[in-house]
Motif scaffolding. Structure first.
Motif, PDB file in Angstrom:
ATOM      1  N   TYR A 100     -38.158  19.384  -0.351  1.00 54.18           N
ATOM      2  CA  TYR A 100     -38.995  19.811   0.776  1.00 54.18           C
ATOM      3  C   TYR A 100     -40.410  19.275   0.611  1.00 54.18           C
ATOM      4  CZ  TYR A 100     -41.280  22.914   4.135  1.00 54.18           C
ATOM      5  OH  TYR A 100     -42.003  23.411   5.189  1.00 54.18           O
ATOM      6  N   PHE A 101     -40.952  19.374  -0.587  1.00 59.58           N
ATOM      7  CA  PHE A 101     -42.293  18.846  -0.849  1.00 59.58           C
ATOM      8  C   PHE A 101     -42.343  17.334  -0.636  1.00 59.58           C
ATOM      9  CE2 PHE A 101     -43.236  22.494  -4.012  1.00 59.58           C
ATOM     10  CZ  PHE A 101     -43.631  23.306  -2.960  1.00 59.58           C
ATOM     11  N   GLN A 102     -41.317  16.643  -1.102  1.00 58.78           N
ATOM     12  CA  GLN A 102     -41.295  15.184  -0.951  1.00 58.78           C
ATOM     13  C   GLN A 102     -41.225  14.775   0.512  1.00 58.78           C
ATOM     14  OE1 GLN A 102     -37.929  14.304  -3.454  1.00 58.78           O
ATOM     15  NE2 GLN A 102     -39.197  13.987  -5.288  1.00 58.78           N
ATOM     16  N   GLY A 103     -40.482  15.539   1.309  1.00 55.55           N
ATOM     17  CA  GLY A 103     -40.428  15.258   2.744  1.00 55.55           C
ATOM     18  C   GLY A 103     -41.781  15.452   3.409  1.00 55.55           C
ATOM     19  N   LEU A 104     -42.496  16.514   3.018  1.00 56.98           N
ATOM     20  CA  LEU A 104     -43.832  16.748   3.565  1.00 56.98           C
ATOM     21  C   LEU A 104     -44.805  15.666   3.100  1.00 56.98           C
ATOM     22  CD1 LEU A 104     -44.205  20.627   3.203  1.00 56.98           C
ATOM     23  CD2 LEU A 104     -43.766  19.325   5.281  1.00 56.98           C
ATOM     24  N   ASP A 105     -44.650  15.217   1.853  1.00 56.54           N
ATOM     25  CA  ASP A 105     -45.519  14.144   1.352  1.00 56.54           C
ATOM     26  C   ASP A 105     -45.345  12.870   2.173  1.00 56.54           C
ATOM     27  OD1 ASP A 105     -46.479  15.795  -0.596  1.00 56.54           O
ATOM     28  OD2 ASP A 105     -45.215  15.004  -2.204  1.00 56.54           O
ATOM     29  N   TYR A 106     -44.110  12.576   2.537  1.00 57.78           N
ATOM     30  CA  TYR A 106     -43.834  11.381   3.359  1.00 57.78           C
ATOM     31  C   TYR A 106     -44.525  11.506   4.721  1.00 57.78           C
ATOM     32  CZ  TYR A 106     -41.295   8.039   6.251  1.00 57.78           C
ATOM     33  OH  TYR A 106     -40.972   7.039   7.125  1.00 57.78           O
ATOM     34  N   LEU A 107     -44.388  12.671   5.345  1.00 55.11           N
ATOM     35  CA  LEU A 107     -45.043  12.885   6.642  1.00 55.11           C
ATOM     36  C   LEU A 107     -46.557  12.805   6.510  1.00 55.11           C
ATOM     37  CD1 LEU A 107     -42.970  15.882   8.078  1.00 55.11           C
ATOM     38  CD2 LEU A 107     -42.884  13.498   8.817  1.00 55.11           C
ATOM     39  N   MET A 108     -47.079  13.337   5.409  1.00 47.35           N
ATOM     40  CA  MET A 108     -48.523  13.329   5.208  1.00 47.35           C
ATOM     41  C   MET A 108     -49.047  11.911   5.035  1.00 47.35           C
ATOM     42  SD  MET A 108     -50.604  15.945   2.782  1.00 47.35           S
ATOM     43  CE  MET A 108     -49.656  15.474   1.335  1.00 47.35           C
ATOM     44  N   ARG A 109     -48.324  11.088   4.294  1.00 50.98           N
ATOM     45  CA  ARG A 109     -48.758   9.700   4.109  1.00 50.98           C
ATOM     46  C   ARG A 109     -48.751   8.946   5.429  1.00 50.98           C
ATOM     47  NH1 ARG A 109     -45.363  10.088  -0.441  1.00 50.98           N
ATOM     48  NH2 ARG A 109     -43.740   8.913   0.662  1.00 50.98           N
ATOM     49  N   LYS A 110     -47.700   9.121   6.220  1.00 46.45           N
ATOM     50  CA  LYS A 110     -47.605   8.431   7.505  1.00 46.45           C
ATOM     51  C   LYS A 110     -48.725   8.889   8.452  1.00 46.45           C
ATOM     52  CE  LYS A 110     -43.972   5.782   7.032  1.00 46.45           C
ATOM     53  NZ  LYS A 110     -44.084   4.310   7.159  1.00 46.45           N
ATOM     54  N   THR A 111     -48.955  10.204   8.511  1.00 46.09           N
ATOM     55  CA  THR A 111     -49.980  10.727   9.402  1.00 46.09           C
ATOM     56  C   THR A 111     -51.361  10.279   8.960  1.00 46.09           C
ATOM     57  OG1 THR A 111     -48.595  12.685   9.749  1.00 46.09           O
ATOM     58  CG2 THR A 111     -50.881  12.819  10.476  1.00 46.09           C
ATOM     59  N   ALA A 112     -51.609  10.294   7.639  1.00 47.71           N
ATOM     60  CA  ALA A 112     -52.905   9.849   7.117  1.00 47.71           C
ATOM     61  C   ALA A 112     -53.148   8.378   7.436  1.00 47.71           C
ATOM     62  CB  ALA A 112     -52.966  10.087   5.617  1.00 47.71           C
ATOM     63  N   ALA A 113     -52.075   7.563   7.391  1.00 43.58           N
ATOM     64  CA  ALA A 113     -52.218   6.142   7.702  1.00 43.58           C
ATOM     65  C   ALA A 113     -52.630   5.943   9.156  1.00 43.58           C
ATOM     66  CB  ALA A 113     -50.903   5.416   7.414  1.00 43.58           C
ATOM     67  N   TYR A 114     -52.055   6.728  10.054  1.00 45.22           N
ATOM     68  CA  TYR A 114     -52.427   6.612  11.468  1.00 45.22           C
ATOM     69  C   TYR A 114     -53.826   7.159  11.719  1.00 45.22           C
ATOM     70  CZ  TYR A 114     -47.749   5.200  12.942  1.00 45.22           C
ATOM     71  OH  TYR A 114     -46.583   4.515  13.130  1.00 45.22           O
ATOM     72  N   SER A 115     -54.196   8.239  11.007  1.00 43.37           N
ATOM     73  CA  SER A 115     -55.507   8.841  11.243  1.00 43.37           C
ATOM     74  C   SER A 115     -56.644   7.946  10.775  1.00 43.37           C
ATOM     75  CB  SER A 115     -55.604  10.202  10.535  1.00 43.37           C
ATOM     76  OG  SER A 115     -55.534  10.029   9.119  1.00 43.37           O
TER      77      SER A 115
END
Length: 355
Positions: free
Chosen positions: A333-348
């Motif tokens: 679950y943490f790894q899935g959230l980390d993936y989303l966080m990296r993608k969102t941070a890249a767009y931001s």
């Protein structure tokens, strides 16, 4: 002779016990694997300077005297629950065909759906009756929404009992200001329309420090309403530079991608409380799995219904899963959230995509 029979019985017992021993061995192995994976994840998080401490993800707080949330919620409670501004208002920026939309403020009457196969005809007169009756409360709300900050009321360490903050109230309040703005546009009152649009956008500021995923879903819903209302306002001529600047500044305070990154970080921290509850409570784990997997998992808490199936799912499967795979599930679950966080941070990090 007796010794031979004894050895034979020991051999038979060992052979019969071997499958059970292997099952227990696999379960223990999976538990140890999960413990090591979680320890390695926490170590990596620590080395990267991040933390799963819930308190660190609550967002900045302002002094209680400067906290605008209590006043906003107090004023909201004074508004009627059955508001025509929400259920009976016209569709904003209604698409009639591709690339062709109709401003709602140009309408004189419209049909609203109020229930299953039930419709009612409304007009701006109905909206204005509500606005005049609640004029003082709405004016006070517009002022309260301009406060410096809004503290989060959620205690995420409680897990399931943490609450969701003022999400429902703000999701309900935003359409009220949106319809008030369109009513002002209908009457040609641009300044009044601007005040209501700014107030509607300011409702998102009250949930900035919630920092969980559901908050961002509500933010998207409110900003969608705000976008449609702003589009309607821009169909009117006569705006001056000062008014347009105020509108732009109100939108510049709205942040989606940055807030989403903070929400995912908060969601990850909050998950530690949930998994802590799962580790202690078989009932809470079963309820959560039932909600996630539905009736196929055995969603009824009444074990007298299909009792053997319910007994297996709740008292055997869930307990075994908690023992062997709970921590592995936590890491994934943490790894899935980390993936989303990296993608969102890249767009931001792309300025043009921030809004």
């Amino acid at each position: 002779m007796k010794r031979r029979w004894f050895k034979l019985w020991v051999l038979v017992f060992a052979l019969l016990s071997l499958p059970y021993f292997l099952v227990v061995l696999v379960l223990v192995f999976e538990r140890v694997r999960g413990q090591r994976a979680l320890a390695a994840y926490n170590k990596q998080l620590l080395l990267s300077g991040e933390t799963l401490d819930i308190a660190a993800h609550r967002g900045p707080r302002v002094p209680n005297a400067e906290d605008g949330l209590p006043e906003v919620l107090r004023l909201f409670s004074k508004l009627p629950k059955n508001s025509p501004m929400r259920s009976g208002s016209p569709k904003k920026m209604e698409m009639l065909s591709p690339a062709l939309a109709r401003p709602s403020f140009l309408l004189t009457q419209w049909v609203s759906i109020v229930g299953i196969d039930q419709t009612v005809t409304n007009d701006w007169g109905t909206m204005e009756i509500y606005l005049k009756a609640n004029e003082a409360t709405l004016a006070a709300l517009r002022i309260a929404l301009q406060k410096k900050g809004f503290n989060s009321t959620n205690d995420y360490s409680l897990g399931f009992g943490s609450g969701i903050g003022p999400l429902a109230q703000m999701k309900s309040l935003a359409p009220t200001f949106s319809t008030a703005a369109c009513d002002a546009l209908h009457q040609g009152e641009r300044e009044q329309a601007l005040d209501n649009i700014v107030a509607q956008l300011n409702t998102m500021r009250t949930i900035d420090n919630n920092r969980v995923a559901i908050t961002e879903m509500v933010r998207e819903a409110i900003s969608t309403i705000g976008f449609a209302t702003t589009w309607e306002a821009l169909q009117v001529n006569g705006w001056n530079d000062s008014q347009l600047t105020s509108l732009q500044e109100a939108w510049e305070k709205v942040s989606h991608l940055t807030n989403m990154v903070q929400a995912i970080e908060g969601e990850r921290a909050v998950a530690t409380a949930y998994y802590g509850i799962y580790a202690k409570s078989n009932d809470k784990t079963y309820q959560s799995m039932s909600m996630t997997l539905g009736r196929d998992f055995g969603g009824s808490d009444d074990l007298s219904v299909n009792s053997m199936d319910g007994l297996f799912r709740k008292q055997i499967f869930t307990r075994v899963w908690r023992f062997s795979w709970l921590q592995q599930d936590e890491v994934r679950y943490f790894q899935g959230l980390d993936y989303l966080m990296r993608k969102t941070a890249a767009y931001s990090s792309v300025p043009d995509l921030e809004l």
